[in-house]
Design an enzyme around this catalytic site. Structure first.
Site, mmCIF file in Angstrom:
data_model
loop_
_atom_site.group_PDB
_atom_site.id
_atom_site.type_symbol
_atom_site.label_atom_id
_atom_site.label_comp_id
_atom_site.label_asym_id
_atom_site.label_seq_id
_atom_site.Cartn_x
_atom_site.Cartn_y
_atom_site.Cartn_z
ATOM 1 N N LYS A 78 0.757 -1.145 -0.067
ATOM 2 C CA LYS A 78 0.001 0.204 -0.065
ATOM 3 C C LYS A 78 0.844 1.484 0.120
ATOM 4 O O LYS A 78 1.970 1.177 0.510
ATOM 5 C CB LYS A 78 -0.976 0.103 1.267
ATOM 6 C CG LYS A 78 -1.846 -1.290 1.134
ATOM 7 C CD LYS A 78 -2.924 -1.048 0.240
ATOM 8 C CE LYS A 78 -3.824 -2.303 0.284
ATOM 9 N NZ LYS A 78 -3.491 -3.608 0.174
ATOM 10 N N ASP A 79 0.305 2.548 -0.657
ATOM 11 C CA ASP A 79 1.152 3.478 -0.628
ATOM 12 C C ASP A 79 1.641 4.160 0.773
ATOM 13 O O ASP A 79 0.935 3.945 1.632
ATOM 14 C CB ASP A 79 0.234 4.823 -1.191
ATOM 15 C CG ASP A 79 -0.222 4.215 -2.714
ATOM 16 O OD1 ASP A 79 0.451 4.709 -3.458
ATOM 17 O OD2 ASP A 79 -1.171 3.498 -2.919
ATOM 18 N N ARG A 80 2.899 4.649 0.504
ATOM 19 C CA ARG A 80 3.274 5.178 1.594
ATOM 20 C C ARG A 80 2.673 6.761 2.116
ATOM 21 O O ARG A 80 2.170 6.940 3.364
ATOM 22 C CB ARG A 80 4.754 5.423 1.573
ATOM 23 C CG ARG A 80 5.524 6.329 2.934
ATOM 24 C CD ARG A 80 7.055 6.379 2.549
ATOM 25 N NE ARG A 80 7.780 6.973 3.676
ATOM 26 C CZ ARG A 80 9.061 7.365 3.805
ATOM 27 N NH1 ARG A 80 9.760 6.929 2.630
ATOM 28 N NH2 ARG A 80 9.527 8.195 4.727
#
Length: 321
Positions: A78-80
């Site tokens: 998942k995106d940071r």
């Protein structure tokens, strides 16, 4: 190295926006689509994380529980730069007290148990709520019409720009590996993934240019929506055309392997040497529960995608950033 601008399917961007200007502008909720068993040797942790990438969080959980990082499971990266909710699994070797977990940017929402480690791709969907900030005058009717088109026809299932890294750094890694640079197992796996993603996007771009990305051509394999099921058909009949029109099935494209003809000879040689097997990926992405609200700050858009899909493939059909 620079990435090409792969063609859009539904016309030029309607406006320019800022993407991920702050973490709360990009929210992702992971849905497993199934329930943990409630018993077994793995703790299942449902977490909210802000400003932290999945691998880093997994390492923190491993350290807290006293287990090797490789034994911590998660369904997807998942995106940071986002607020995300996702599941992790940790072996119960030392029965950690998860209520005592303290990791910056991480909040524990739920603890459950399951019989097996959580594997990559084990989730069903991701739900997104994204704020596209823009100071431009945005035509509400145009946005609603574009969303209507996306709901009806889907979007090209491109791998998103994040697959290729900041300033296409991962693409350079793939090129270096193809030219003989020795890499760790993890980086080698990344290089192969990037190479296959780039080749897939290039082939999909050709179908977008000739407007055949969203219907079946002779020789296409067929992907059943919402699954990894791919099958061959001997003839494209009216039933298949109807199912394709209604997004029940999609044309499938090749993820390059050792026998795949691609334009780069040294890339092909590298895949052959590594004995990478061909795979399949849908050329089209069905966008579920798509809604958009136009306001003074820009557009708030929400939708749900199956695993392996990139939100930016939807956003690029609306705006540029």
């Amino acid at each position: 190295m620079l990435l090409p601008v792969w063609p859009r399917a539904h016309g030029s961007p309607l406006f320019s926006a800022q993407l991920r200007s702050r973490p709360e502008d990009f929210q992702v909720i992971e849905h497993l689509g199934w329930e943990p068993s409630g018993d077994g040797e793995h703790d299942f942790l449902y977490l909210t994380k802000i400003g932290a990438n999945t691998d880093w969080v997994a390492r923190q959980l491993a350290q807290f529980a006293g287990v090797p990082a490789k034994d911590v499971g998660f369904a997807g990266l998942k995106d940071r730069h986002a607020v995300t909710q996702q599941w992790f699994s940790v072996p119960r070797w030392h029965s950690p007290d998860w209520e005592q977990l303290s990791v910056e940017g991480v909040t524990l929402l739920q603890v459950d148990r399951h019989l097996r480690k959580l594997r990559r791709g084990a989730h069903k969907t991701n739900a997104f709520c994204i704020q596209l900030r823009s100071s431009e005058g945005i035509d509400k009717q145009e946005v609603h019409e574009r969303c209507k088109l996306i709901r009806a026809a889907g979007v090209p299932n491109y791998f998103g720009e994040q697959r290729f890294g900041r300033n296409a750094g991962n693409l350079k890694l793939a090129e270096d590996w193809a030219c003989g640079r020795r890499l760790s197992r993890q980086k080698r796996s990344l290089a192969i993934s990037v190479m296959r993603s780039f080749c897939f996007n290039d082939a999909l771009a050709c179908r977008v240019r000739d407007a055949s990305w969203n219907y079946l051509l002779p020789g296409d394999k067929v992907n059943l929506d919402g699954s990894a099921s791919v099958f061959e058909v001997s003839e494209i009949d009216d039933e298949l055309r109807t199912r394709c029109k209604h997004l029940d099935i999609h044309p499938s494209g090749v993820l390059a392997g050792e026998g795949t003809p691609i334009s780069s000879e040294h890339w092909q040689a590298a895949l052959r040497k590594a004995r990478v097997q061909e795979g399949e990926r849908s050329l089209r992405l069905k966008v579920q529960d798509l809604h958009a609200e136009v306001g003074d700050a820009g557009v708030t858009i929400s939708f749900e995608l199956g695993r392996g899909a990139f939100a930016t493939s939807v956003l690029r059909e609306l705006c540029s950033w």
